[in-house]
Structure formats: C-alpha cells, structure tokens
Design a protein around this motif. Sequence first.
Motif, PDB file in Angstrom:
ATOM      1  N   GLY A  55      -4.159 -10.076  16.102  1.00 44.61           N
ATOM      2  CA  GLY A  55      -5.586 -10.359  15.983  1.00 44.61           C
ATOM      3  C   GLY A  55      -6.511  -9.196  16.271  1.00 44.61           C
ATOM      4  O   GLY A  55      -7.731  -9.359  16.242  1.00 44.61           O
ATOM      5  N   ILE A  56      -5.961  -8.000  16.547  1.00 47.29           N
ATOM      6  CA  ILE A  56      -6.813  -6.839  16.814  1.00 47.29           C
ATOM      7  C   ILE A  56      -6.380  -5.674  15.930  1.00 47.29           C
ATOM      8  O   ILE A  56      -5.244  -5.630  15.447  1.00 47.29           O
ATOM      9  N   VAL A  57      -7.296  -4.737  15.720  1.00 47.95           N
ATOM     10  CA  VAL A  57      -6.980  -3.553  14.917  1.00 47.95           C
ATOM     11  C   VAL A  57      -6.046  -2.659  15.726  1.00 47.95           C
ATOM     12  O   VAL A  57      -6.418  -2.132  16.774  1.00 47.95           O
ATOM     13  N   ASN A  58      -4.828  -2.505  15.244  1.00 48.31           N
ATOM     14  CA  ASN A  58      -3.805  -1.744  15.962  1.00 48.31           C
ATOM     15  C   ASN A  58      -3.744  -0.291  15.517  1.00 48.31           C
ATOM     16  O   ASN A  58      -3.493   0.607  16.317  1.00 48.31           O
ATOM     17  N   LYS A  59      -3.992  -0.051  14.222  1.00 50.61           N
ATOM     18  CA  LYS A  59      -3.875   1.299  13.681  1.00 50.61           C
ATOM     19  C   LYS A  59      -4.710   1.420  12.418  1.00 50.61           C
ATOM     20  O   LYS A  59      -4.772   0.483  11.624  1.00 50.61           O
ATOM     21  N   VAL A  60      -5.357   2.580  12.248  1.00 47.04           N
ATOM     22  CA  VAL A  60      -6.098   2.859  11.019  1.00 47.04           C
ATOM     23  C   VAL A  60      -5.599   4.190  10.463  1.00 47.04           C
ATOM     24  O   VAL A  60      -5.567   5.196  11.178  1.00 47.04           O
ATOM     25  N   LEU A  61      -5.189   4.179   9.200  1.00 42.39           N
ATOM     26  CA  LEU A  61      -4.670   5.379   8.551  1.00 42.39           C
ATOM     27  C   LEU A  61      -5.532   5.736   7.346  1.00 42.39           C
ATOM     28  O   LEU A  61      -6.128   4.857   6.718  1.00 42.39           O
ATOM     29  N   SER A  62      -5.600   7.023   7.031  1.00 39.62           N
ATOM     30  CA  SER A  62      -6.279   7.480   5.819  1.00 39.62           C
ATOM     31  C   SER A  62      -5.302   8.311   5.000  1.00 39.62           C
ATOM     32  O   SER A  62      -4.416   8.968   5.554  1.00 39.62           O
ATOM     33  N   LEU A  63      -5.460   8.288   3.678  1.00 37.85           N
ATOM     34  CA  LEU A  63      -4.537   8.974   2.783  1.00 37.85           C
ATOM     35  C   LEU A  63      -5.265  10.026   1.966  1.00 37.85           C
ATOM     36  O   LEU A  63      -6.429   9.839   1.586  1.00 37.85           O
ATOM     37  N   SER A  64      -4.576  11.120   1.685  1.00 39.23           N
ATOM     38  CA  SER A  64      -5.125  12.174   0.835  1.00 39.23           C
ATOM     39  C   SER A  64      -3.978  12.867   0.112  1.00 39.23           C
ATOM     40  O   SER A  64      -2.831  12.831   0.564  1.00 39.23           O
ATOM     41  N   MET A  65      -4.307  13.502  -1.003  1.00 40.41           N
ATOM     42  CA  MET A  65      -3.298  14.217  -1.791  1.00 40.41           C
ATOM     43  C   MET A  65      -3.551  15.715  -1.681  1.00 40.41           C
ATOM     44  O   MET A  65      -4.676  16.184  -1.890  1.00 40.41           O
TER      45      MET A  65
END
Length: 268
Positions: A55-65
Amino acid sequence: TRDFKLFAELRLSGVGMVGVVHATNSVDAIQRFVGRIELGVIPQIIDTVIFIKNGIVNKVLSLSMVVKVPSGMTESDLARPVVVVNDFETQKAEYELYSYGEETVVVPVKGEQKSPSHELAARSIEEEFRKHSDNVKAEMAGDHKCIIYVPKKDIAQLIGKQGKNIERFEKKLGISIDVRELDGKNIESNSNGEGNEIEFTTKVSKNGIMFYFSGKMRGKDVDLYIENELLMTAKVGHGGNLKFHKRNKNGRKLLEALDFGKRVRVMG
C-alpha cells in the motif's frame, strides 16, 4: 500480450496514460515488456516505474536510452544501445538492459570497488599527465587500460599528430590509454560529497591567495572546487599550503569566487 501491445501503441501515439502490471519487484515490471516490444522503444513507452508494496510507494525508477559500454565491460568496441534503469531520486544506475548475442539481458549495476593497486596506478598516471595539463583525472578500466579525463582544449595536444604523443605515453607506461573530455559527469562522485572534504583557511594578499592545510596534508593531491565545478587538481606543498598568484587564471577564478560568496571546497 495483446494488452501490452495495445499499451505500447497508445503510448507511442502520444496518449498519456498509466499502465498497471503485477510483479514481485520493480524491475520485474520492466522485464515483462522485454520480448514483447523492441528494446529501443522501451524508454519511450515506459519512462517511469512506480512500485507499490503493502500500500505504499516502495521504489520509483526512471528509464533512458544511451549508447555506451555496458557496466563490467571495458573495451570501447563493445559499445551498444543500452537502456539504463536509474533510481528516480538518486539518479544512480541500478540495472542495464541490452542485447547480448540474440538475447536481451537485464543486468544489475554493481557499485564499483576500486582496488588499491588501481588507485595507486591512477595517481601515478595523473602525475605524469599533469606535466601537460592542469586538470587531469585518471581511472583504471582494468589492469592494462586507463581512461584519462582532461579539459577539451588539452585533448588534441595530448593525442598529438596522428596519435604520436599518446602512443609515446602508452609505450612509456605500458598500458592502453583512452583520452576523454573532463566534465561534470567525471567528477560526480566528488561533487556529491562522496570524497573527503578537507578543512582549510585562506589568506588574501596583494600578490595572490594562500590556502593553509594541516600538516598531514603535506605532499598530497587535492581537488579544488568552486561550487560543484572542479577547478583543478594540485599538490599541497611541504609547508602545508597552496599559493595562487593573482595573475594566474585559477588564482583569478578563486578570488572572484570568494568575492561573490561562492562556495570553495577542497576534496582529497
């Protein structure tokens, strides 16, 4: 599979939308797209992953090339398109996705631990190249290869006509040398405070500016920063000080920084 393709088509057509998938961890959500869509368009379809656990935000990831040599490899001819998965908050790479043979692999990026012998070799190489450039950073990319970072204006001189100068350095040092431009990315670890910040005092005179350090810093190399920008690398004198003349380019920059209240740091 049909749902994944529909989501990809809508995202590529410019529709802003959120997709929900079930996965045991954040990177597994990305892996579910591997094989269903082309690797090169994954960052255009998935630019951010929010992993919710209990129920909580555990991880935030961003992607790039990017086009780079994958982590763990050293030879420049192994460069290829790589999807880099970064921690959204720290922007540190956590995973890399790239083609290896006929497969697409997801590889964790491990923090690099520099061996003492490589650190010593890098320092020695910096000393050699400092005769030809004020700002030099050396990184060992293996036992027989070194990457040298210098300001853009010094690159041509170091390489020499038809690469003769760099060949001479390679023969003298017995290693392969890759010369690259020194910029903010090369000094990221120090600018983020991961190095040791050194205490000092300054004294401005008619002729210049003097930096005073404790006795234990005598003869050691230090990096001088104005804000987060590397100004130069210098060796502390036997008297435990560094002196910059007002007519010197770096001396003028330091005086100007102090006059305008900018933060001057020394790292070592």
